[in-house]
Structure formats: C-alpha cells, structure tokens
Write an enzyme that holds these catalytic residues in place. Structure first.
Site, PDB file in Angstrom:
ATOM      1  N   ARG A   1      26.007  38.527  71.132  1.00  0.00           N
ATOM      2  CA  ARG A   1      24.740  39.186  70.602  1.00  0.00           C
ATOM      3  C   ARG A   1      24.715  40.604  71.265  1.00  0.00           C
ATOM      4  O   ARG A   1      25.303  40.991  72.054  1.00  0.00           O
ATOM      5  CB  ARG A   1      23.733  38.288  70.792  1.00  0.00           C
ATOM      6  CG  ARG A   1      23.127  37.997  72.028  1.00  0.00           C
ATOM      7  CD  ARG A   1      22.196  36.868  72.228  1.00  0.00           C
ATOM      8  NE  ARG A   1      21.856  36.560  73.521  1.00  0.00           N
ATOM      9  CZ  ARG A   1      21.458  35.330  74.096  1.00  0.00           C
ATOM     10  NH1 ARG A   1      21.540  34.377  73.186  1.00  0.00           N
ATOM     11  NH2 ARG A   1      21.084  35.092  75.282  1.00  0.00           N
TER      12      ARG A   1
ATOM     13  N   GLU B   1      23.614  41.767  74.076  1.00  0.00           N
ATOM     14  CA  GLU B   1      23.145  41.420  75.310  1.00  0.00           C
ATOM     15  C   GLU B   1      24.361  41.804  76.360  1.00  0.00           C
ATOM     16  O   GLU B   1      24.729  42.790  76.850  1.00  0.00           O
ATOM     17  CB  GLU B   1      22.465  40.064  75.577  1.00  0.00           C
ATOM     18  CG  GLU B   1      21.861  39.662  76.726  1.00  0.00           C
ATOM     19  CD  GLU B   1      20.944  38.599  76.840  1.00  0.00           C
ATOM     20  OE1 GLU B   1      20.579  38.211  77.956  1.00  0.00           O
ATOM     21  OE2 GLU B   1      20.857  38.035  75.845  1.00  0.00           O
TER      22      GLU B   1
ATOM     23  N   ASP C   1      23.509  33.039  85.797  1.00  0.00           N
ATOM     24  CA  ASP C   1      24.642  32.447  85.355  1.00  0.00           C
ATOM     25  C   ASP C   1      25.785  32.440  86.074  1.00  0.00           C
ATOM     26  O   ASP C   1      26.639  31.363  86.277  1.00  0.00           O
ATOM     27  CB  ASP C   1      24.929  33.171  83.992  1.00  0.00           C
ATOM     28  CG  ASP C   1      23.866  33.051  82.770  1.00  0.00           C
ATOM     29  OD1 ASP C   1      22.717  33.622  83.399  1.00  0.00           O
ATOM     30  OD2 ASP C   1      24.045  32.579  81.751  1.00  0.00           O
TER      31      ASP C   1
ATOM     32  N   GLU D   1      24.451  27.858  75.180  1.00  0.00           N
ATOM     33  CA  GLU D   1      23.356  28.303  75.887  1.00  0.00           C
ATOM     34  C   GLU D   1      22.457  27.309  76.012  1.00  0.00           C
ATOM     35  O   GLU D   1      21.495  27.139  77.146  1.00  0.00           O
ATOM     36  CB  GLU D   1      22.886  29.735  75.035  1.00  0.00           C
ATOM     37  CG  GLU D   1      21.691  30.315  75.837  1.00  0.00           C
ATOM     38  CD  GLU D   1      20.994  31.559  75.469  1.00  0.00           C
ATOM     39  OE1 GLU D   1      20.413  32.257  76.248  1.00  0.00           O
ATOM     40  OE2 GLU D   1      21.400  31.675  74.360  1.00  0.00           O
TER      41      GLU D   1
END
Length: 882
Positions: A485, A487, A494, A759
């Site tokens: 996406r 991003e 993370d 996610e």
C-alpha cells in the site's frame, strides 16, 4: 623379494596410505572468510574491520587454539602490512590493528589455524577487501538534466570515452539522488536493484563499488538511467513527494588501472548528455509505464548516434550529505514463480494466480501491434466473491503499463518500482493469455538463509513458511511494515518485535547494521526516536514506547546473534540518548507522558458490550519498555567496560521498577490492566518482585483460558507471550496458543490460506469479509515474531547471553502439542547448528550437530542434567510420553 618381505612391504605401504587418508580426513582448514560479515567487499569504511572465519575438521571436540592472520596489499604477500598471532579461540571479528588503511585500496588476507589436537592448517584461500573513498578522492561531479527536473519521465544519461591502453583492473563508484541503473558497453554493471538504497539522505547517501571487467582499450560507453525512488518520488502519507529533494542526479567515477601501472579516472561531469527514454513514469507506490515505441536502441553501447534530443547535462552543487560506502546487502532478484492458473472472476476480470504472496514484479512476454497497451494490476487477495481486491492498497496504484512497439516478441520488467502481490489482473493483452508468458520474480535484500525449521505438523510448517516470506517481502533495503500500500515505511516497532526471529531465518547482520546507522542519524537532538526510519514523517512523530526502543533492542539482539561488539560500540551513543530521553520525560521515575501506540492491534471483539477488549494502559506499557531499555543499556555498558555507566543506570533501573510497582500493581500482585499483554511485559522485563512473579504468571494463564485458549495480544505483547508462559512452567499453554486454529491465533490465517503473515489477526474474517480497508495488509511480519519461540523451544536452539554469537549455546527442545518430530538448523558465525528429534514408541531421540570451535549444552526433555559437548554430531535418547 621373498613373499614375506613383499607382504610386509604391502602392509607398510597400506598403513601409510591409511594414515594419509586419516590425516586428510582430519585436515584442519578455514572457510567462509568474511570482513564485517561481508564476502570480498569493495567499499569498507571501517578503520578497523573485523575478520571472521569458520573451521572445518572431521574430528570431534575440535576447537581453535591459535590463529595466524596476515594482510598484504599484494596477493603474493611479499609485503605484509599487518600480521597477528594469538593463542586463543577467537575466530570471529578479529579487529584489524595494523597501519592505517589507505583509501580505495585492495588488501588481501589469509588465516592459518592450530587446533587442540595438534593439527595445523595450511594458509586459507586468499580473500580480499577494498577500502572506500575519502571525500577528497571524489573527482566526479553531481550531474542532472538541463532545466528543472519536473518530468516524471526517467532521464537517460550517457558518455562515450576512450581509454588509451590495455586495462588491468577498474572499479566503478556510483551513487544517485534518486535511484540508478548503470550499463557499460551494453550490459548492466551489476545485478543490484534500487541502488543506492534508502538512507537518511539528508545525512548520508550510500555509494556502491563494482569491479569492472568489460572496459577495453579504445572506445567505451557508460549509460545510466535515473528513477525517482524514495528520494524524489511519492513517499509517506499525505501524498507527499520530493521529501529529500526535487532533482534526480548522478555521481559516478571509474578508477582505471592500466597494465603498465598507470591510472586514469572517468567521471561524471558536464561532458555527459541526457535525454528522455521509454520509461514514462516509475515510482515506488504506483508502478511503471513503459512505452517501447520510444526505446533508444543501442543507447547504452557503441555505435549509437546521439540525436539533437540529447542535451548537455548540468552540474549540481554538492549538498551537505556525506557519501558513505554501502554497508547493507544489495536488493536482488531471487525466486521465480510460474503462473499457476488463469481465470475469470465473477466481474469478468482476467486474473493470474502465482500461489504465493510476494514482493517483486511480473515479467511478461507478448507479441502484438504497435501501441497495444498491457496493464498489470497487483493484489494480495480476492474478495469473498472471488473478485480482484485492491481497496486495502489505499492510493497506491501498484500497476505496470507496457505499450508495445509491435516488433516481434517483447519482454517487460519494471525498473524502479516493486509490487506486493499474489494475484495479477491483466488488461489489454494481445491474443491468448498463456501461463508461460508470465513469471513472478521475488525481489528482496540478499540476506543468506541461515535458519530452517520443520515439524510433524503441516500447519506449523506453513506458519514458518509464512514468517520467512513475510521477512523476504518486507526486507527490501529497510525493514518495512508492508510492501504493497501507500506506506512501506521502516516502522521501528515492527522491526524490534521481529529482530530475533529475523536473525534465525537469515543473516541480517549487515542489513540491520546499515539501518541502525539511520536510526542514529534521524534520532532527534533530544534523544527521541522517530516512528519510522528513515524518517519521512513529522519531527513530532517520535518517542513511542516499544517503537523507539528499537534503538536499544535491535543492537543488543544483533550482538547476541552474531557476537560483534562493534555494533554496540557504534550504537552506544544512540542507545544512551534514548534512555536519557525517557528519563527526562519521567516524573519521579514514572514515564507517563507523551504519545504512544500501545499494544497496537490487540484483540477487539466485534461486540464489545461484554468489556472483553484487551485494552492495556499505554503508560503502563511505556514503563516496562523504559525499564527494558535501561537494562539493555546496562548490559551494553558491561560488555564495553563502562563501569560508571553501569552504576548510574543500575540505580535508575531500580527506581523505574519501584515506580512501576507503586503505580500499576496492587499489594496482592494484580495489575491495573488485567490483560495478557500487561502480565507478559511485567514478567518478561522482571518488573515485579520475585515473590509475586509466579502468581502473576498464574493470572496470565487464567486470562488465556478465560478467552478459550486464545491470545489477545498486539504488536508489543505477542513477541513475548509464549516465552513468558514457558519460562514460568506453562509450556502446555504455550503450545495450546501456538496450535490454536480459530481466531485470534497464529494458525487462523494459515487455515484461511495465508502465505505470509497478516497485519491483523482477522485480516479476513470468518465470513470472508475483510477488516477495515485503510489498514489491512496481508504481508506484515510483526506477528511472525513467534518464530523466535519456535526455534528456541521446539527445535531447542538457544543462544546464551554470556556467550554471544553461539560460541556456547543450548540445545534444549521442549516437545509438546502432540508433535512427533521437529528439525531446526541455524548457520551461525561458527558454522551450522542442527537439532533434530523424534518421538516413537515412548522414546525421545535427539540428533545434534555442533560446529567446530563452539560448545553445546544439551538438556533432554524432563531432565535436569545438562551435558556439555564439543563439535561434531551426537545422538541422545530418553523415555518420553505425552
């Protein structure tokens, strides 16, 4: 000669042969020689690089007792610039300690070893390293197109030049503002992609060094195309572009040495020319548009005649950023996937399924008329009706367009863009779609595979597969959150959650070494660490507990995994600044200020009327990570011999823990937030008095059972959940959670057909619908942190804090969950560790392999006795029943 004499002569000769065979079989040798964990690197900036090697020996219990190392500036070693002999076992990160290394110079090195059995090896194969450039070594100029660089079209730059003599050797040093692809005499200079990589460009830009073997006496052509990349292209949120600069530029220098010893340098300067090519646009989020009708055939080779469209380049003034040698692994092509099937969706879309969610692109082959436009759109999943689903990409187009020139068979691959996908929608393809005309190519940083893990449970094996592919897809030069996406950012939370697992699966030593330099570079003056590295968000987007702690957690994790103190030395100031920042924000040792993500994406049931959402107080979480970072700084200070800092931060740690107990725990040991994450973090980071820890573990277990043996943790609690349960004697509960197949669990996505880590625990809901589209990636590695527990508990391969890098390690498998077998392998800095076990007829059988110069401590399930073993292969048995 008598028969008896002949017989004894035969026996004597035979004994000599057998002795020779035995000697050869036990021959000692060094292999896999590296410099700073790199193989024959060409741009070493480190003044004291670290030499490492592994050792071959077929004799058990072998360790090194002495090494000789020598370094020369010639492969003949006629002139030794440094040599060292030490009677010890050190075989990793032996630091260079000779005369100052000259810049852009090639050095050669070897080692010779002696072992505890009295064997001495021959000198190893000759390896080399080349030092990088000092600022004054750069003669090249930054060059760019004439006028303002406003077009989305990829500029082509070229220069034809003549060499007067026969070439002995040459090295190209290249970097760009933006991305570059460089060709010499019609062929790519390297197989690397997305160079020079993504760094904190305002502070430093990497350059690459490549050996050049195709230069020849006479005419040559160097040709380069420049992409927007992270530098100028769209990046981050709010549709921002030109974050680092508005002008793509090239800096290139080729150092040539002739056979007669003389030298020449070819540089980027205003003698170059540029024009537009067939790549009309190519950027990270949106993909590429390529018009083959505009191809400049032969533009990168001799014989090409420049038209009037080729304009002289202009010189771009130097910026404040430093030029640094590339320290991380390059991004390259890896696995290829053939198209599995072509089908039509209910909406009539033509879809290709490659069977694996991956990152890279699709190579397409086509024949058609000039002007025919083929469009490839990319998606991770299909919706519940079987239609192509791209809503979760937000504004990212993830679309490649190819316009045919109409001359025979044409092949297309993008240049400066990558996609995250399993499914591809094809529009405009001329003729019949055939599986053989589409190939998906995985693209990621070239990290050597180090770990492998399999069990008797196919679902766990698929989970491990998903973890590895989540890592591959998101380790594209920086550790991104997601690869599809709009991003694709280096989220610190993370990265720290997954670092341990990452180091099991692949050699991430240089990958994180490179990224941590950017953590330091983008760290704010007050010590706060941004949410994403490199930072393309606002300056205020920093300082979240569990995210910013990447500054302390990852250096310590890398030290434990590889045993190199240099990463602690390099990152110490950054680690200290982060801890001091937290201390400055705390009042009476309690850090209860600032903005925090908390236990991101924790369990929230659809109907929250029963109050079952697992909400954990964000400041409570912050206090635990505060304590953990202080502890890691204490550990690091001890390793580096900083005694005053040890005293200072030990006192601080005691106060931080006291403040936690006073604020967040009742006298009976119950925590203010009665959640799994609250108890997990309190126990993982030893926040509670020892006499109250076991009862806290019991509360955690009761909580797990109250949710029907389901986890409720988010990004911060999940990595430690099973570790804490196992540590406090609840191994069975760990297995119950691991093997849970219904939502929320690790295996729920596996049962739903996932090939990477999601996610969200319920990215696809049980009814086939999706979670909220604005944040629902199907390739997000954070929850894959369970891999660390699987390697350590199921395979039983555990590092020991006091002996980093697996110099001494544990093999302590803990079977459970009705598993009947498991095998784990890990290639360490000393060699391969293997732990393989099976249970049959009430007998537990374990096979262990220990690399040379390392020691294992083996503990069988249900036994307290520990057995210490040296190098070699061993088998163990004991009675065992589930």
């Amino acid at each position: 000669m008598s028969q008896s004499l002949k017989f004894y002569s035969f026996i004597f000769c035979l004994s000599l042969i057998l002795s020779s065979i035995q000697t050869f079989a036990q021959k000692l040798s060094a292999y896999d020689l590296t410099i700073d964990m790199l193989d024959n690197p060409l741009n070493i900036d480190n003044a004291k690089p670290g030499f490492s090697w592994k050792i071959n020996s077929n004799k058990k219990n072998t360790y090194q007792t002495r090494y000789d190392i020598r370094v020369s500036n010639t492969p003949s070693f006629k002139k030794i610039i440094w040599q060292q002999s030490n009677a010890n076992q050190q075989s990793v990160f032996v630091r260079y300690n000779g005369e100052k290394l000259a810049s852009k110079t090639k050095y050669f090195w070897q080692v010779r070893l002696k072992d505890n059995h009295g064997n001495t090896s021959a000198w190893s194969e000759i390896k080399y390293f080349q030092t990088g450039l000092k600022p004054e070594d750069w003669q090249a100029k930054w060059i760019t197109v004439q006028g303002k660089d406003t077009s989305s079209i990829i500029p082509f730059l070229r220069k034809q030049f003549a060499l007067k003599k026969d070439v002995k050797s040459a090295t190209a040093y290249i970097t760009a503002k933006g991305l570059y692809e460089a060709n010499l005499n019609g062929a790519r200079i390297s197989s690397d992609y997305f160079t020079p990589g993504w760094t904190s460009y305002k502070n430093h830009i990497q350059y690459q060094a490549y050996p050049i073997t195709t230069l020849k006496k006479g005419q040559n052509v160097i040709a380069v195309s420049l992409g927007d990349g992270w530098y100028k292209g769209r990046i981050g949120f709010s549709n921002q572009s030109k974050f680092y600069g508005d002008t793509r530029a090239l800096l290139l220098q080729i150092d040539v040495e002739y056979t007669d010893g003389t030298k020449e340098i070819v540089i980027s300067d205003d003698s170059w020319k540029s024009t537009n090519g067939p790549i009309l646009a190519s950027n990270i989020y949106d993909g590429e548009t390529y018009d083959a009708r505009k191809e400049l055939n032969g533009w990168d080779n001799l014989g090409y005649k420049e038209s009037d469209n080729w304009k002289q380049v202009r010189i771009l003034e130097n910026g404040p950023e430093k030029l640094v040698g590339m320290s991380g692994p390059a991004v390259n092509k890896h696995e290829e996937f053939k198209a599995l099937k072509i089908f039509k969706t209910p909406l009539g879309e033509t879809i290709i399924d490659f069977g694996q969610n991956m990152v890279g692109w699709v190579k397409v082959t086509a024949n058609g008329n000039s002007g025919t436009k083929i469009t490839l759109s990319h998606a991770e999943v299909l919706d519940k009706n079987g239609n192509f689903y791209t809503t979760n990409l937000r504004s990212a187009k993830q679309q490649n367009n190819y316009i045919l020139k109409g001359k025979g068979t044409e092949i297309f691959e993008p240049h400066f863009s990558f996609q995250g996908f399993r499914f591809v929608k094809v529009d405009g393809y001329p003729g019949e779609l055939k599986l053989e005309n589409f190939t998906a190519i995985a693209v990621y940083s070239s990290m050597s595979p180090t770990g492998n893990f399999t069990t008797s449970n196919p679902l766990l094996n698929q989970l491990q597969h998903n973890i590895q592919w989540g890592q591959k897809g998101n380790f594209v030069d920086v550790p991104t959150d997601c690869p599809q996406r709009d991003e694709r950012l280096g989220w610190t939370g993370d990265a720290q959650a997954f670092a341990n697992t990452a180091a099991y699966n692949m050699d991430v030593s240089s990958f994180f070494t490179k990224w941590l330099k950017d953590v330091s570079a983008d760290q704010l003056p007050n010590g706060s660490v941004p949410y994403v590295i490199p930072n393309v968000l606002n300056q205020s987007d920093a300082g979240s507990a569990g995210w910013a702690d990447a500054a302390t957690i990852i250096p310590w994790s890398m030290y434990q995994s590889y045993g190199d103190k240099n990463i602690l030395e390099t990152q110490y100031q950054s680690m200290q600044k982060w801890v001091d920042y937290m201390a400055s924000q705390a009042k009476d040792n309690l850090w209860n200020t600032g903005s925090h993500f908390g236990d991101w994406l924790f369990y929230r049931p659809n109907d929250d009327n029963d109050g079952r959402a697992a909400v954990t107080d964000k400041y409570m979480i912050a206090q635990t990570f505060y304590a953990n970072s202080v502890q890691l700084l204490i550990n690091t200070s001890k390793v580096l011999g900083k005694t005053e800092e040890v005293k200072k931060y030990t006192a601080l740690l005691n106060n931080v823990k006291k403040a936690y107990v006073q604020e967040y725990m009742t006298p009976s040991g119950k925590l203010v937030s009665n959640t799994q994450t609250a108890y997990v973090l309190a126990l993982q980071f030893d926040m509670l008095p020892e006499n109250l820890r076991q009862q806290a573990a019991k509360r955690l277990v009761d909580n797990v059972k109250s949710y029907g043996n389901h986890l409720t943790t988010g990004f911060l609690g999940t990595p430690y959940l099973c570790h804490v349960l196992s540590r406090f004697g609840y191994q069975d509960v760990s297995y119950n959670l691991l093997l849970q197949e219904s939502y929320p669990s690790w295996l729920y996505p596996v049962k739903m057909g996932a090939t990477t880590i999601w996610e969200r625990w319920d990215g696809i809901k049980q009814d086939g619908s999706f979670q909220t589209a604005d944040m629902n990636s199907f390739n997000h590695y954070a929850y894959g942190a369970i891999g660390d527990w699987m390697y350590k508990n199921i395979a039983g391969i555990c590092s020991i804090e006091e002996n980093p890098g697996y110099k001494v390690f544990e093999i302590a498998p803990k079977p459970g969950g009705k598993l009947t077998s498991a095998t784990g392998e890990l290639e360490t800095v000393y060699g391969k560790i293997k732990s393989s076990w099976e249970i049959a007829n009430g007998v537990f059988k374990l096979n262990v392999t220990v690399p040379v110069n390392a020691t294992a401590i083996v503990t069988l399930p249900g036994k307290d006795k520990k057995e210490k073993i040296g190098s070699g292969s061993y088998s163990f048995e004991s009675k065992y029943k589930y």
